[in-house]
Design an enzyme around this catalytic site. Structure first.
Site, PDB file in Angstrom:
ATOM      1  N   HIS A  21      41.484 -47.051  15.279  1.00 29.21           N
ATOM      2  CA  HIS A  21      41.469 -47.737  16.572  1.00 29.21           C
ATOM      3  C   HIS A  21      40.747 -49.076  16.517  1.00 29.21           C
ATOM      4  O   HIS A  21      40.310 -49.593  17.536  1.00 29.21           O
ATOM      5  CB  HIS A  21      40.852 -46.813  17.641  1.00 29.21           C
ATOM      6  CG  HIS A  21      41.667 -45.585  17.880  1.00 29.21           C
ATOM      7  ND1 HIS A  21      41.188 -44.468  18.515  1.00 29.21           N
ATOM      8  CD2 HIS A  21      42.960 -45.303  17.553  1.00 29.21           C
ATOM      9  CE1 HIS A  21      42.147 -43.543  18.573  1.00 29.21           C
ATOM     10  NE2 HIS A  21      43.219 -44.025  17.989  1.00 29.21           N
TER      11      HIS A  21
ATOM     12  N   CYS B  26      41.993 -64.100  19.647  1.00 28.13           N
ATOM     13  CA  CYS B  26      42.495 -64.858  20.799  1.00 28.13           C
ATOM     14  C   CYS B  26      43.925 -64.407  21.110  1.00 28.13           C
ATOM     15  O   CYS B  26      44.773 -64.369  20.213  1.00 28.13           O
ATOM     16  CB  CYS B  26      42.471 -66.359  20.479  1.00 28.13           C
ATOM     17  SG  CYS B  26      43.232 -67.357  21.781  1.00 28.13           S
TER      18      CYS B  26
ATOM     19  N   ILE C 130      35.072 -47.053  16.633  1.00 25.88           N
ATOM     20  CA  ILE C 130      35.138 -48.514  16.501  1.00 25.88           C
ATOM     21  C   ILE C 130      33.754 -49.063  16.181  1.00 25.88           C
ATOM     22  O   ILE C 130      33.516 -50.254  16.253  1.00 25.88           O
ATOM     23  CB  ILE C 130      35.626 -49.131  17.834  1.00 25.88           C
ATOM     24  CG1 ILE C 130      34.734 -48.655  19.003  1.00 25.88           C
ATOM     25  CG2 ILE C 130      37.077 -48.747  18.108  1.00 25.88           C
ATOM     26  CD1 ILE C 130      34.647 -49.641  20.128  1.00 25.88           C
ATOM     27  N   ASP C 131      32.810 -48.157  15.832  1.00 19.01           N
ATOM     28  CA  ASP C 131      31.399 -48.532  15.847  1.00 19.01           C
ATOM     29  C   ASP C 131      30.823 -48.985  14.514  1.00 19.01           C
ATOM     30  O   ASP C 131      29.640 -49.326  14.424  1.00 19.01           O
ATOM     31  CB  ASP C 131      30.549 -47.373  16.412  1.00 19.01           C
ATOM     32  CG  ASP C 131      30.753 -46.066  15.635  1.00 19.01           C
ATOM     33  OD1 ASP C 131      31.086 -46.115  14.428  1.00 19.01           O
ATOM     34  OD2 ASP C 131      30.569 -44.999  16.247  1.00 19.01           O
TER      35      ASP C 131
ATOM     36  N   ALA D  37      27.019 -32.351  15.101  1.00 19.83           N
ATOM     37  CA  ALA D  37      27.421 -32.837  13.777  1.00 19.83           C
ATOM     38  C   ALA D  37      26.214 -33.294  12.957  1.00 19.83           C
ATOM     39  O   ALA D  37      26.139 -33.044  11.756  1.00 19.83           O
ATOM     40  CB  ALA D  37      28.417 -33.986  13.938  1.00 19.83           C
TER      41      ALA D  37
HETATM   42  P1  NAD Z   1      36.447 -37.689  22.900  1.00 21.82           P
HETATM   43  O1  NAD Z   1      35.438 -38.274  23.772  1.00 21.82           O
HETATM   44  O2  NAD Z   1      37.769 -37.325  23.456  1.00 21.82           O
HETATM   45  O3  NAD Z   1      35.933 -36.394  22.134  1.00 21.82           O
HETATM   46  C1  NAD Z   1      34.731 -36.321  21.448  1.00 21.82           C
HETATM   47  C2  NAD Z   1      34.564 -34.911  20.877  1.00 21.82           C
HETATM   48  O4  NAD Z   1      33.301 -34.836  20.226  1.00 21.82           O
HETATM   49  C3  NAD Z   1      34.600 -33.828  21.940  1.00 21.82           C
HETATM   50  O5  NAD Z   1      35.469 -32.797  21.522  1.00 21.82           O
HETATM   51  C4  NAD Z   1      33.137 -33.344  22.012  1.00 21.82           C
HETATM   52  O6  NAD Z   1      33.042 -31.970  22.313  1.00 21.82           O
HETATM   53  C5  NAD Z   1      32.660 -33.633  20.608  1.00 21.82           C
HETATM   54  N1  NAD Z   1      31.222 -33.848  20.473  1.00 21.82           N
HETATM   55  C6  NAD Z   1      30.372 -34.448  21.349  1.00 21.82           C
HETATM   56  N2  NAD Z   1      29.122 -34.513  20.839  1.00 21.82           N
HETATM   57  C7  NAD Z   1      29.182 -33.950  19.607  1.00 21.82           C
HETATM   58  C8  NAD Z   1      28.233 -33.738  18.569  1.00 21.82           C
HETATM   59  N3  NAD Z   1      26.949 -34.109  18.694  1.00 21.82           N
HETATM   60  N4  NAD Z   1      28.638 -33.145  17.415  1.00 21.82           N
HETATM   61  C9  NAD Z   1      29.940 -32.747  17.266  1.00 21.82           C
HETATM   62  N5  NAD Z   1      30.890 -32.936  18.212  1.00 21.82           N
HETATM   63  C10 NAD Z   1      30.516 -33.524  19.363  1.00 21.82           C
HETATM   64  O7  NAD Z   1      36.606 -38.708  21.762  1.00 21.82           O
HETATM   65  P2  NAD Z   1      37.706 -38.861  20.690  1.00 21.82           P
HETATM   66  O8  NAD Z   1      38.714 -37.760  20.802  1.00 21.82           O
HETATM   67  O9  NAD Z   1      37.047 -39.041  19.421  1.00 21.82           O
HETATM   68  O10 NAD Z   1      38.474 -40.195  21.092  1.00 21.82           O
HETATM   69  C11 NAD Z   1      38.225 -41.037  22.134  1.00 21.82           C
HETATM   70  C12 NAD Z   1      38.544 -42.470  21.743  1.00 21.82           C
HETATM   71  O11 NAD Z   1      37.565 -43.318  22.282  1.00 21.82           O
HETATM   72  C13 NAD Z   1      38.456 -42.697  20.273  1.00 21.82           C
HETATM   73  O12 NAD Z   1      39.741 -42.761  19.813  1.00 21.82           O
HETATM   74  C14 NAD Z   1      37.721 -44.000  20.077  1.00 21.82           C
HETATM   75  O13 NAD Z   1      38.643 -45.045  19.857  1.00 21.82           O
HETATM   76  C15 NAD Z   1      37.038 -44.251  21.344  1.00 21.82           C
HETATM   77  N6  NAD Z   1      35.570 -44.096  21.291  1.00 21.82           N
HETATM   78  C16 NAD Z   1      34.849 -44.548  20.222  1.00 21.82           C
HETATM   79  C17 NAD Z   1      33.464 -44.397  20.209  1.00 21.82           C
HETATM   80  C18 NAD Z   1      32.685 -44.889  19.008  1.00 21.82           C
HETATM   81  O14 NAD Z   1      33.168 -45.768  18.300  1.00 21.82           O
HETATM   82  N7  NAD Z   1      31.515 -44.314  18.739  1.00 21.82           N
HETATM   83  C19 NAD Z   1      32.811 -43.800  21.277  1.00 21.82           C
HETATM   84  C20 NAD Z   1      33.590 -43.357  22.359  1.00 21.82           C
HETATM   85  C21 NAD Z   1      34.961 -43.502  22.339  1.00 21.82           C
END
Ligand code: NAD
Length: 256
Positions: A120, A128, A104-105, A236
């Protein structure tokens, strides 16, 4: 990270006619935004069944916004990292037709990717719950709100951020476009996704039905690993630029 895997993925990119990326919270960790499920992540401190649900929001918006305030400074200050930039570079090279993201970032757009499907939603606006007036984030920010429940300039109602909470449907047109891309690609790059949240987690299956190759980029294994043709372990932000460089080198060799 294995050099052989990087070379293998670069070759897959070269052979692919349509490449699609599916990204999750992991791709933005190196931009300073923690994921939710890793140790210390938001869901280890806030119960997602209370803080992450639409029902929880309706019952107590102030509880939701008090958690959100922890994320907002991180989201506001975050910059695209080399992994986001690598995907926009792949697009410029004709090798990334779409980025489907759970995030969502706004960082894929900031990196320059043009076809970004936010499954998402986005933190960059809110709506609202009473009269459906949409409010830009900067407008809410300027109105003095921060951490309190922001209220609608039109009717005074409660504003909900335009992010999809558990129990809410995904935007149908965004989801359908994502499914269409997944179903027609022949290579899917799945980056930083825990694949625990549906329907996003089902998108690699759509790709597989089209006989697409699937590559996972993660720092750890996931429960869907068996669906991947290649698993590249590593951060990544370190791995993705290497993949792009390896692909660039392959193209140069082919030109000479
Ligand atoms: P998650 O937290 O379930 O999983 C994140 C995955 O990324 C994990 O498998 C982890 O091992 C991996 N990971 C962590 N650091 C990494 C790196 N440096 N390089 C590669 N992989 C790495 O998150 P999700 O399954 O993506 O979903 C959680 C939900 O929460 C999302 O659907 C989203 O809507 C929301 N969310 C969004 C943000 C954002 O916008 N940045 C942040 C947190 C959660």
């Amino acid at each position: 990270m294995s050099e052989a895997d990087i070379q293998k993925v670069a070759k897959m990119i070269r052979l692919a006619r349509k490449v699609v990326a599916l990204t999750g919270a992991g791709i933005s960790v190196e931009s300073g935004i923690p994921d939710f499920r890793s140790p210390g992540g938001l869901w280890t401190r806030y119960d997602p069944t209370i803080y992450g649900t639409f029902e929880g929001f309706v019952n107590d918006p102030s509880r939701f916004w008090s958690m959100a305030i922890e994320l907002h400074p991180l989201l506001e200050n975050a910059q695209p990292n080399p992994a986001h930039l690598a995907l926009s570079e792949l697009e410029r090279m004709g090798k990334c037709d779409a980025v489907i993201t759970q995030n969502i970032d706004d960082l894929h757009q900031a990196a320059g990717s043009s076809e970004v499907l936010e499954l998402h939603g986005t933190y960059r606006s809110g709506t609202c719950v009473n009269c459906s007036t949409r409010h830009e984030y900067d407008e809410m920010r300027q109105s003095g709100w921060y951490g309190e429940v922001p209220s609608c300039k039109n009717c005074g109602g409660t504003i909900k951020p335009d992010v999809v909470l558990f129990g809410e449907p995904l935007n149908a047109s965004v989801l359908n476009r994502a499914i269409a891309h997944a179903s027609t690609c022949d290579l899917m790059l799945v980056i930083g996704c825990g694949l625990e949240v549906f329907p996003a987690a089902s998108l690699p299956t759509y790709a597989r039905r089209n006989n697409a190759m699937i590559v996972f980029f993660n720092i750890t294994s996931t429960s869907f690993d068996e669906i991947a043709d290649v698993i590249v372990l590593g951060k990544a932000g370190e791995v993705m630029p290497e993949v792009v460089e390896a692909y660039r080198s392959l193209c140069k060799v082919a030109e000479n």
